[in-house]
Design a protein around this motif. Sequence first.
Motif, PDB file in Angstrom:
ATOM      1  N   GLN A 221       0.047  27.716  63.083  1.00  0.00           N
ATOM      2  CA  GLN A 221       0.561  28.641  62.069  1.00  0.00           C
ATOM      3  C   GLN A 221       1.911  28.137  61.587  1.00  0.00           C
ATOM      4  N   PHE A 222       2.209  28.362  60.295  1.00  0.00           N
ATOM      5  CA  PHE A 222       3.494  27.958  59.721  1.00  0.00           C
ATOM      6  C   PHE A 222       3.897  29.033  58.728  1.00  0.00           C
ATOM      7  N   ILE A 223       4.938  29.807  59.071  1.00  0.00           N
ATOM      8  CA  ILE A 223       5.333  30.957  58.266  1.00  0.00           C
ATOM      9  C   ILE A 223       6.846  30.991  58.059  1.00  0.00           C
ATOM     10  N   THR A 224       7.273  31.846  57.151  1.00  0.00           N
ATOM     11  CA  THR A 224       8.699  32.042  56.868  1.00  0.00           C
ATOM     12  C   THR A 224       9.218  33.240  57.652  1.00  0.00           C
ATOM     13  N   LEU A 231      11.790  28.656  58.877  1.00  0.00           N
ATOM     14  CA  LEU A 231      10.345  28.581  58.974  1.00  0.00           C
ATOM     15  C   LEU A 231       9.971  28.436  60.444  1.00  0.00           C
ATOM     16  N   LEU A 232       8.894  29.094  60.856  1.00  0.00           N
ATOM     17  CA  LEU A 232       8.474  29.050  62.261  1.00  0.00           C
ATOM     18  C   LEU A 232       7.067  28.479  62.352  1.00  0.00           C
ATOM     19  N   ALA A 233       6.905  27.470  63.213  1.00  0.00           N
ATOM     20  CA  ALA A 233       5.626  26.816  63.438  1.00  0.00           C
ATOM     21  C   ALA A 233       5.157  27.100  64.847  1.00  0.00           C
ATOM     22  N   VAL A 234       4.008  27.735  64.977  1.00  0.00           N
ATOM     23  CA  VAL A 234       3.444  28.080  66.279  1.00  0.00           C
ATOM     24  C   VAL A 234       2.497  26.956  66.691  1.00  0.00           C
ATOM     25  N   ASP A 235       2.748  26.343  67.857  1.00  0.00           N
ATOM     26  CA  ASP A 235       1.932  25.230  68.323  1.00  0.00           C
ATOM     27  C   ASP A 235       1.252  25.581  69.641  1.00  0.00           C
ATOM     28  N   LEU A 236      -0.071  25.716  69.595  1.00  0.00           N
ATOM     29  CA  LEU A 236      -0.848  26.073  70.773  1.00  0.00           C
ATOM     30  C   LEU A 236      -0.809  24.967  71.824  1.00  0.00           C
ATOM     31  N   TYR A 242       8.371  26.375  67.096  1.00  0.00           N
ATOM     32  CA  TYR A 242       9.467  25.584  66.542  1.00  0.00           C
ATOM     33  C   TYR A 242      10.064  26.317  65.347  1.00  0.00           C
ATOM     34  N   THR A 243      11.394  26.336  65.263  1.00  0.00           N
ATOM     35  CA  THR A 243      12.065  26.909  64.103  1.00  0.00           C
ATOM     36  C   THR A 243      12.692  25.788  63.287  1.00  0.00           C
ATOM     37  N   THR A 252      12.543  19.932  52.326  1.00  0.00           N
ATOM     38  CA  THR A 252      12.540  19.194  53.588  1.00  0.00           C
ATOM     39  C   THR A 252      12.900  20.124  54.747  1.00  0.00           C
ATOM     40  N   LEU A 253      12.529  19.693  55.960  1.00  0.00           N
ATOM     41  CA  LEU A 253      12.672  20.508  57.152  1.00  0.00           C
ATOM     42  C   LEU A 253      13.664  19.899  58.132  1.00  0.00           C
ATOM     43  N   THR A 254      14.454  20.756  58.761  1.00  0.00           N
ATOM     44  CA  THR A 254      15.332  20.353  59.844  1.00  0.00           C
ATOM     45  C   THR A 254      15.098  21.294  61.017  1.00  0.00           C
ATOM     46  N   GLU A 255      14.721  20.764  62.164  1.00  0.00           N
ATOM     47  CA  GLU A 255      14.489  21.619  63.324  1.00  0.00           C
ATOM     48  C   GLU A 255      15.812  22.170  63.837  1.00  0.00           C
ATOM     49  N   VAL A 256      15.820  23.471  64.157  1.00  0.00           N
ATOM     50  CA  VAL A 256      17.046  24.093  64.659  1.00  0.00           C
ATOM     51  C   VAL A 256      16.880  24.684  66.053  1.00  0.00           C
ATOM     52  N   SER A 257      15.654  25.002  66.474  1.00  0.00           N
ATOM     53  CA  SER A 257      15.472  25.533  67.827  1.00  0.00           C
ATOM     54  C   SER A 257      14.004  25.498  68.211  1.00  0.00           C
ATOM     55  N   ARG A 258      13.776  25.694  69.517  1.00  0.00           N
ATOM     56  CA  ARG A 258      12.426  25.795  70.053  1.00  0.00           C
ATOM     57  C   ARG A 258      12.377  26.970  71.020  1.00  0.00           C
TER      58      ARG A 258
END
Length: 417
Positions: A221-224, A231-236, A242-243, A252-258
């Motif tokens: 899943q990839f949502i706002t 943006l938050l990506a849910v990885d099974l 991942y945020t 473009t995307l920059t990871e800020v937290s997990r």
Amino acid sequence: MSNGAEPSRGAGGGWTRRRFVGALAGAAAITTVPAPAAPRADPAVATPPPKAPSAGLSPSASPSPSASSAPAARSGPRPLFLGTYTSVDGGGEGIGVATYDAETGVITGGGVVTGVDNPSYLAVHPDGRTLYAADEQSAGAVTAVRLPRTEVLGTRATGGAGPCHLSVHPSGRWLLSANYASGSVAVHPIDASGALGERTDLVTHSSPAPGPGQQGPHAHQFITGPDGGHLLAVDLGTDTVYTYRLDEAEGTLTEVSRARTRPGAGPRHLTFHPGGRYAYLANEVDDTVTVCGYDQATGRLTVGEPQSTGSGGGTNYPAQILVTSNGSYAYLANRGHNSLTRYAIEADGARLRLLDTVPVGGDFPRHLSFSPDGRLLFTANQRSGTVSVFHVDGESGELRRAGEPFASPVAVCALPL
């Protein structure tokens, strides 16, 4: 497991996600939310060139609706779009087109949008004029369909395999997609016509290591977030949410937290409370849900303790959780138990209290959605090839089924507009 099929830890017949993607590629529980985890370093980003758009032909469909999240109730026929697999026995021929009566919930069939392969997940632009489909195949793609004529505007490569989820950024300028099989997330620009441009970013989840029973990352899943900037990506596969921060000028995307779940949870879908401080996570593999705290300033998610889905301990794979617009109730789709679990939401969103479960009247409810006014709830039942509709009581949150389920081949998504 994408928007759809169950993981490999069990389950009966039918197409599992492992089998499907492999073929393509060759009573209450109360949660206390802990403090947020520290942010992680930014990941590397790759941006391969996308494929050129491809045209498609489609029949006419019903008029395009408003995409307002809570409009006034309206009677008469409303558009309903249905996702399916086109490459499996008994599957559909494209995006199903139907209508539903906003008062009775009765569905009437209306044709098919052809030229879209394996449209397993659907989303609509905030202006209600363009529909987007995830083309779940080894060479993953996303397709834009102009409404109301259901004209296929073109298809763009996601840069990954088995895209199973997509969403539109609230600005209407970016399409976000999750590639299940390759464990990556992608961003595409949306132009004024609703068509998709060349991909602006692709990030593959290379760490942490896969969770128990997993062979790699599986972005589901990839949502706002409710703040609009994260943006938050849910990885099974990695048991991680991942945020990312989205650069709204460049896409473009920059990871800020997990945020890590417990090992083997298999997080699948995340849904936010209207207040924006809490979210609810459906964990597919260990058959649980969790309440999560959310910091809108930093985008940091904090995962709480697992709690019951009401399945009674049998084989069950939670699929998706929805929250009413007033933030009072949540509903969870249970594949295996074949039910909807109803929760009361308490403490301004910080607690879920399990109330009951209701049979869906079908087999393997994979996708849930509310009608725009929130008075109807739709379930796409994959194995029975049906869509069930429920009336939602605005005061008690109780569900009452609206007649017999509607037949739809390999129903994996039902999107009422």
